[in-house]
Design a protein around this motif. Sequence first.
Motif, PDB file in Angstrom:
ATOM      1  N   LEU A 107      13.792 -33.637 -14.339  1.00 60.38           N
ATOM      2  CA  LEU A 107      14.543 -32.708 -13.237  1.00 60.38           C
ATOM      3  C   LEU A 107      15.802 -31.846 -14.044  1.00 60.38           C
ATOM      4  O   LEU A 107      16.519 -32.867 -14.405  1.00 60.38           O
ATOM      5  N   ASN A 108      15.752 -30.699 -14.141  1.00 55.55           N
ATOM      6  CA  ASN A 108      17.077 -29.993 -14.496  1.00 55.55           C
ATOM      7  C   ASN A 108      18.021 -29.980 -13.506  1.00 55.55           C
ATOM      8  O   ASN A 108      17.645 -30.338 -12.293  1.00 55.55           O
ATOM      9  N   ALA A 109      19.162 -29.604 -13.692  1.00 52.48           N
ATOM     10  CA  ALA A 109      20.353 -29.322 -12.655  1.00 52.48           C
ATOM     11  C   ALA A 109      19.830 -28.559 -11.401  1.00 52.48           C
ATOM     12  O   ALA A 109      19.187 -27.380 -11.700  1.00 52.48           O
ATOM     13  N   GLY A 128      13.384 -25.200  -8.720  1.00 50.69           N
ATOM     14  CA  GLY A 128      14.421 -25.196  -9.657  1.00 50.69           C
ATOM     15  C   GLY A 128      13.766 -25.363 -10.908  1.00 50.69           C
ATOM     16  O   GLY A 128      12.600 -24.411 -11.084  1.00 50.69           O
ATOM     17  N   GLU A 129      13.758 -26.102 -11.863  1.00 46.81           N
ATOM     18  CA  GLU A 129      13.154 -26.475 -13.112  1.00 46.81           C
ATOM     19  C   GLU A 129      12.965 -27.858 -13.527  1.00 46.81           C
ATOM     20  O   GLU A 129      13.708 -28.863 -13.332  1.00 46.81           O
ATOM     21  N   ALA A 130      11.439 -28.178 -14.069  1.00 49.17           N
ATOM     22  CA  ALA A 130      11.339 -29.284 -14.053  1.00 49.17           C
ATOM     23  C   ALA A 130      10.201 -29.340 -15.434  1.00 49.17           C
ATOM     24  O   ALA A 130       9.525 -28.367 -15.659  1.00 49.17           O
ATOM     25  N   PHE A 131      10.380 -30.504 -16.315  1.00 54.46           N
ATOM     26  CA  PHE A 131       9.241 -30.662 -17.392  1.00 54.46           C
ATOM     27  C   PHE A 131       8.322 -31.987 -17.133  1.00 54.46           C
ATOM     28  O   PHE A 131       8.736 -32.825 -16.545  1.00 54.46           O
ATOM     29  N   PHE A 132       7.063 -31.409 -17.019  1.00 56.97           N
ATOM     30  CA  PHE A 132       6.019 -32.381 -16.251  1.00 56.97           C
ATOM     31  C   PHE A 132       5.278 -32.854 -17.469  1.00 56.97           C
ATOM     32  O   PHE A 132       4.925 -32.299 -18.275  1.00 56.97           O
ATOM     33  N   GLU A 133       4.808 -34.130 -17.541  1.00 60.97           N
ATOM     34  CA  GLU A 133       4.063 -35.005 -18.327  1.00 60.97           C
ATOM     35  C   GLU A 133       3.008 -35.656 -17.580  1.00 60.97           C
ATOM     36  O   GLU A 133       3.005 -36.612 -17.060  1.00 60.97           O
ATOM     37  N   VAL A 134       1.854 -34.809 -17.302  1.00 60.89           N
ATOM     38  CA  VAL A 134       0.813 -35.301 -16.060  1.00 60.89           C
ATOM     39  C   VAL A 134      -0.123 -36.176 -16.661  1.00 60.89           C
ATOM     40  O   VAL A 134      -0.796 -35.795 -17.689  1.00 60.89           O
TER      41      VAL A 134
END
Length: 348
Positions: free
Chosen positions: A155-157, A178-184
């Motif tokens: 999760l980003n700020a 918001g902003e997030a990077f997922f590794e599903v």
Amino acid sequence: MNKYEHYQVEDFLQDELFVQWCYHATPELNEFWQSWCEQYPGKVPALQRSREIIQSVEYKQQKRASEEAYHRILQGVLQGNETKKRKINQLPDWQRFWRVAAVLLIMAASAVFYLSRPGTQPIETTTPAISYLEKYCPAGKKMRVTLKDGTKVRLNADTYLRYPENFGDSIREVELRGEAFFEVTKNPEQPFVIRSQQIQTTVLGTSFNVQAYPDSKALDVAVVEGRVQVESVEKNQALDSIAFFLARGEKLSYKTDEEIWEKDTVAIASIGRWRHWELVFEQEDIISIARKLERWYGVKVMVEGPFSRKISFSGTYSNNTLYAVLEGIAYSAKLNYSLQGDTVYIKP
């Protein structure tokens, strides 16, 4: 689901889809009725009583509807379309048998139920409640979250993530603001769905970045590995029936002000650079600069204008202090700033 909004016990007892669920529950049907119970909690007692009536008498000879008929019924309900009922004598033999048998079952079950119970008694719910978890990463921070299926989320700020403690059998769905990077974690039997503002992203297993801040002028999805589907969730002229497929190194942006979509090819290394504490500005206007600084450093930024010219600033800062970033922006964009406590004032 609107078809069931005003249903009473007698309506459920005569509904094909409901009877199908009582005898042959599938993950798809379980999810449908669970969602319905959440949408119409006041109707849950009627649903529970109807189900108990039907299940109170064994009827093992009842034939199950074909897969084609089952999907036709379910799809019709989900789309809110009332399918015209066909006459009994127009149905195939097995369907006539199924329908007549269901009516006989309902009559017998109703008699057993109401004759054996002198008064109304509390009925225990058979619909499991979904327990949700919520994570919020405040401004100036980053956060790692691992979901029950093994999916990793960064999760980003100033980002909010809502997800079920345990996923269902047919779908894994989360909500992002918001902003997030997922590794599903890959699971072909259970798609992973992310709802974020006006867009919905669906994957089976891959890694990608989603940016969907409420105050952002663009909602972005960029893929590092695998393949994802991005579609609109709002029904209006600009968004209706729009869906895109993205592969490795592709990025899709929805411009919220202009209501247009843009699909581009980008360098893999440029996706989710915030994970490595890189603050990136790409032709940002003054308002966008202010919002990014607020989220990244946890400060309040006040823009004091008006500005006589259009601001368009680009730059990259790797793990720099607020002072260093402000100095760089002020010099490159020819702006003035002052810092008072936790508040930054930007002036022409």
